[in-house]
Write a protein that holds these residues in place. Structure first.
Motif, PDB file in Angstrom:
ATOM      1  N   THR A  19       1.620  -9.007   7.017  1.00 47.09           N
ATOM      2  CA  THR A  19       1.500  -8.214   5.788  1.00 47.09           C
ATOM      3  C   THR A  19       0.217  -7.386   5.817  1.00 47.09           C
ATOM      4  O   THR A  19       0.204  -6.224   5.393  1.00 47.09           O
ATOM      5  N   SER A  84       1.589  -5.534  -1.614  1.00 43.92           N
ATOM      6  CA  SER A  84       2.880  -4.838  -1.526  1.00 43.92           C
ATOM      7  C   SER A  84       3.161  -4.033  -2.794  1.00 43.92           C
ATOM      8  O   SER A  84       3.703  -2.922  -2.727  1.00 43.92           O
ATOM      9  N   MET A 173       6.880  -5.775   3.380  1.00 41.07           N
ATOM     10  CA  MET A 173       5.574  -6.433   3.355  1.00 41.07           C
ATOM     11  C   MET A 173       5.658  -7.876   2.866  1.00 41.07           C
ATOM     12  O   MET A 173       4.840  -8.717   3.253  1.00 41.07           O
TER      13      MET A 173
END
Length: 400
Positions: A19, A84, A173
């Protein structure tokens, strides 16, 4: 041993860092493309990226909170949601550069804290013999996922409607967080956050009294091998008449090759050359490469060569920086974790201030000026640092 048997494979533990890699690649490549399509100047784009990346440095001072109150799994999930969500908001509102910059600063800070959380979490679970493997897979998770974000995300933001693209990128993500569910999460430290921060800053002051740490800090603070030009090139592909698809492909492939270069080439060369000298050599050779690109015509294929090459040199420099940090730590260092975090945060500073310098020069003298300035500063600093290291070695022998 029982706990080790219950762990997922090492490669899955390393991919928990994905991520962070996706967020960084969005900030450095996808966002610049989107802003360039809106008519934002290359210099302004470079400055935006530099301020976003500065979050890696200042978020370091928030890291003590990751050790108290809640589990690192909880912190990692919360940071993933913020990171995200920030990317999704940026995709939907990138028409406002100031808003996009502010949101991405928060998003990248959250991603940086996520990296610290999963790093401490995974590192606390594995036996010592697997630390090198975990480090390699962390790097692969970072660069590999970053390449995926560029190749797929860079295409989606231009093909889909903003809301659909935002949802797709946020989903990408969040996908690595599924690994969190199968990794054991030790219970949280019940100390108060204030206690953790007091211990943290006491350790920082202790480290700054160590000569070895101060030498490495000087080396990493200086722009010997920052290759901050990478963060400008993605936004000025038009100067090379490169299409968005070529930009995405070059950046994505460049980042993946960079991961391989950092994982495979550097350890082999380091057997013959001390890490500090290898770091300076990468800076000089990379600067020569930049001058070579400067001398070529502004054609799409030259952009591809430039982007892939600059990414490979930057990744090699990152790999050596980590090696220098580990080398300075040594064995049985009670401040090992804090020292490594401090040195890695320090290595992010040149990328920020050189990004601002390159952006300013780009606005004044165009891409030619930015390339020559970046290469010239790097060579000058490498020569100065090399002379300084020779002087330090001679002084140490004299004292001995």
């Amino acid at each position: 041993m029982d706990r080790a048997k219950k762990l997922p494979p090492i490669f899955l533990l390393g991919l928990t860092n994905s991520t962070y890699g996706m967020c960084g690649s969005f900030a450095c490549v996808v966002l610049p493309e989107m802003l360039a399509a809106q008519g934002v100047s290359g210099g302004r784009i470079g400055a935006i990226v530099a301020w976003i990346l500065l979050a890696l440095v200042w978020s370091f001072f928030l890291s003590p909170m990751l050790d108290v109150r809640f589990s690192r799994r909880s912190y990692a999930l919360a940071c993933a949601v913020v990171a995200s969500g920030g990317v999704a908001l940026t995709v939907m509102h990138h028409g406002n550069p100031l808003f996009a910059e502010a949101v991405m600063v928060v998003s990248y800070a959250a991603a940086s804290l996520l990296q610290a959380a999963v790093g401490g979490w995974m590192g606390s679970l594995i036996p010592k013999k697997d630390e090198a493997k975990l480090g390699a897979w962390f790097a692969i998770g970072n660069t590999g996922a970053g390449g995926v974000m560029i190749l797929l995300g860079g295409d989606l933001v231009f093909r889909l409607r903003p809301a659909a693209a935002a949802a797709a990128l946020a989903g990408m993500m969040m996908l690595p967080t599924l690994i969190y569910l199968i990794v054991p999460a030790p219970g949280p430290d019940r100390r108060l956050a204030s206690e953790s921060f007091r211990q943290f800053f006491a350790e920082i002051f202790a480290l700054l009294r160590r000569r070895t740490v101060l030498i490495v800090l000087v080396l990493l603070f200086m722009p010997a091998a920052s290759f901050a030009l990478c963060n400008i090139l993605a936004g000025v592909g038009g100067d090379f008449h490169a299409s968005p698809s070529l930009i995405n492909f070059s950046c994505g492939i460049g980042l993946m090759l960079a991961g391989l270069a950092g994982s495979l080439a550097v350890p082999v060369i380091a057997r013959r050359l001390p890490l500090k000298w290898l770091y300076l050599a990468i800076g000089v050779v990379g600067a020569i490469f930049t001058v070579g690109v400067w001398a070529l015509p502004r054609l799409p294929w030259v952009f591809a060569v430039a982007m892939i090459g600059e990414n490979v040199f930057q990744a090699a420099a990152f790999s050596v920086e980590a090696g220098i940090a580990f080398e300075s730590i040594g064995r049985d260092n009670p401040l090992a974790s804090t020292q490594f975090s401090l040195l890695m945060a320090a290595s992010g500073l040149p990328i920020t201030y050189m990004g601002l310098i390159d952006s300013h020069i780009y606005d004044l003298h165009g891409l030619n000026g930015a390339m020559l300035a970046d290469a010239g500063i790097s060579v000058a600093v490498c020569v100065a640092l090399g002379a300084w290291l020779v002087w330090l070695r001679g002084r140490s022998r004299t004292i001995a």
